[in-house]
Design a protein around this motif. Structure first.
Motif: not given
Length: 67
Positions: A10-35
């Motif tokens: 309920q209420g405003p939608v909080p900020f969210r971003s994708s768990r996936f990102f690409c660096v140098g053509g390689k893909w990664y995922f990130t967790t909420r804990e920063g891993f």
């Protein structure tokens, strides 16, 4: 950014971003804990890696699970 409301929110939608990102053509995922995990050859492989990670976390006893 995900701007949709999740079930039960309920209420405003909080900020969210994708768990996936690409660096140098390689893909990664990130967790909420920063891993960050990777590199993976493609986003699809990173998605499989995240699913495997979450499967392992769910098998941990409750007190050892990352939140």
């Amino acid at each position: 950014m995900d701007t949709q409301r999740r079930t039960g929110e309920q209420g405003p939608v909080p900020f969210r971003s994708s768990r996936f990102f690409c660096v140098g053509g390689k893909w990664y995922f990130t967790t909420r804990e920063g891993f960050d995990s990777g590199p993976f050859a493609s986003r699809e492989r990173a998605e499989v890696g995240l699913k495997r990670f979450l499967h392992v976390v769910r098998m941990l006893p409750e007190e050892q699970q990352v939140h």
